[in-house]
Design an enzyme around this catalytic site. Sequence first.
Site, PDB file in Angstrom:
ATOM      1  N   GLY A  12       0.784  -1.164  -0.041  1.00 27.19           N
ATOM      2  CA  GLY A  12      -0.037  -0.058   0.243  1.00 27.19           C
ATOM      3  C   GLY A  12       0.850   1.292   0.046  1.00 27.19           C
ATOM      4  N   SER A  13       2.076   1.098  -0.270  1.00 25.71           N
ATOM      5  CA  SER A  13       2.913   2.349  -0.485  1.00 25.71           C
ATOM      6  C   SER A  13       2.408   3.244  -1.492  1.00 25.71           C
ATOM      7  CB  SER A  13       4.465   1.862  -0.792  1.00 25.71           C
ATOM      8  OG  SER A  13       4.544   1.776  -2.003  1.00 25.71           O
ATOM      9  N   MET A  91      -3.510  -7.074  -7.399  1.00 25.75           N
ATOM     10  CA  MET A  91      -2.884  -8.125  -7.988  1.00 25.75           C
ATOM     11  C   MET A  91      -3.867  -9.032  -8.729  1.00 25.75           C
ATOM     12  SD  MET A  91       0.239  -7.335  -8.424  1.00 25.75           S
ATOM     13  CE  MET A  91       1.506  -6.724  -7.804  1.00 25.75           C
ATOM     14  N   ARG A  92      -5.152  -8.601  -9.314  1.00 21.42           N
ATOM     15  CA  ARG A  92      -6.115  -9.457 -10.024  1.00 21.42           C
ATOM     16  C   ARG A  92      -6.557  -8.878 -11.205  1.00 21.42           C
ATOM     17  NH1 ARG A  92      -9.527 -12.406  -7.248  1.00 21.42           N
ATOM     18  NH2 ARG A  92     -11.331 -12.018  -8.429  1.00 21.42           N
ATOM     19  N   LEU A  93      -6.662  -9.660 -12.293  1.00 22.21           N
ATOM     20  CA  LEU A  93      -7.201  -9.320 -13.301  1.00 22.21           C
ATOM     21  C   LEU A  93      -8.634  -9.008 -13.205  1.00 22.21           C
ATOM     22  CD1 LEU A  93      -5.923  -9.134 -16.237  1.00 22.21           C
ATOM     23  CD2 LEU A  93      -7.043 -11.254 -16.572  1.00 22.21           C
ATOM     24  N   ASN A 108      -4.584   1.914 -13.873  1.00 21.25           N
ATOM     25  CA  ASN A 108      -3.694   1.131 -13.232  1.00 21.25           C
ATOM     26  C   ASN A 108      -2.150   1.772 -13.104  1.00 21.25           C
ATOM     27  OD1 ASN A 108      -2.582  -1.306 -11.969  1.00 21.25           O
ATOM     28  ND2 ASN A 108      -2.201  -1.877 -14.089  1.00 21.25           N
ATOM     29  N   HIS A 110       1.637   0.449 -13.467  1.00 25.44           N
ATOM     30  CA  HIS A 110       2.524  -0.859 -13.680  1.00 25.44           C
ATOM     31  C   HIS A 110       4.244  -0.392 -13.585  1.00 25.44           C
ATOM     32  CE1 HIS A 110       3.318  -4.966 -14.906  1.00 25.44           C
ATOM     33  NE2 HIS A 110       4.312  -4.641 -15.831  1.00 25.44           N
TER      34      HIS A 110
END
Length: 212
Positions: A12-13, A91-93, A108, A110
């Site tokens: 959660g940074s 970390m979920r599609l 998002n 990345h």
Amino acid sequence: MKRIAVLASGNGSTLEAILMAIERGQIQNARVTLVNSDQEKAYALVRAEKYGIPWALFRKEDYPDRESYDRALLKRLQAEQIDLVVLAGFMRLVSPVLVAAFRNRMMNIHPSLLPAFPGTRGVADALAYGVKVTGCTVHFVDEGMDTGPIILQEALPVREDDTVESLTEKIHRIEHRLYPKAIDLWVRGKIKVEGRRCYLEQTETGAPERLG
Ligand code: GAR
């Protein structure tokens, strides 16, 4: 006032960087009104608690498939009148049901220069490949994995003595600056999406200007 939901699976940074940017006034007219995690041990939930932000725990084990998970989450997001969904190490599609409901309203971040090295191991994959330059990408979420229209990108050189840890730390520092910037642009209605390309709306000249 725009209502933002942050979805996070881990430390959660990124969430904290967003909350600090709001506190500093770097993002105005927006509040994080919900944090959701799929992992009960996510430190992101502790950070939400610390900032007094309401949080939810939608665990994947409680749903038979991705779609029913996303349908339940969507119901909650709609009940909370969320304007923007921000994935911060989630970390979920995300399935089409959620993507369609938040088209160009779900971002998002990345840790690579997309379209290189999508997935959950962006930093390690780039390092193992031997690239000399990597970076991070903020993009809108579409139906693919890390494939949506790119809002902002920033590059950094890979040093020969970099490890996954050192590179991750350097990328995090950039991410913590880049994500608030992208969110601020969105909140101010400055991002125009045409097909795959995002433009910064320019009122003075009338001509759209490329971002990033
Ligand atoms: C961030 O580096 C983000 O780019 C990455 O997870 C990290 C979350 O850190 N996201 C992905 O790899 C998405 N595919 P945090 O839990 O400290 O915010």
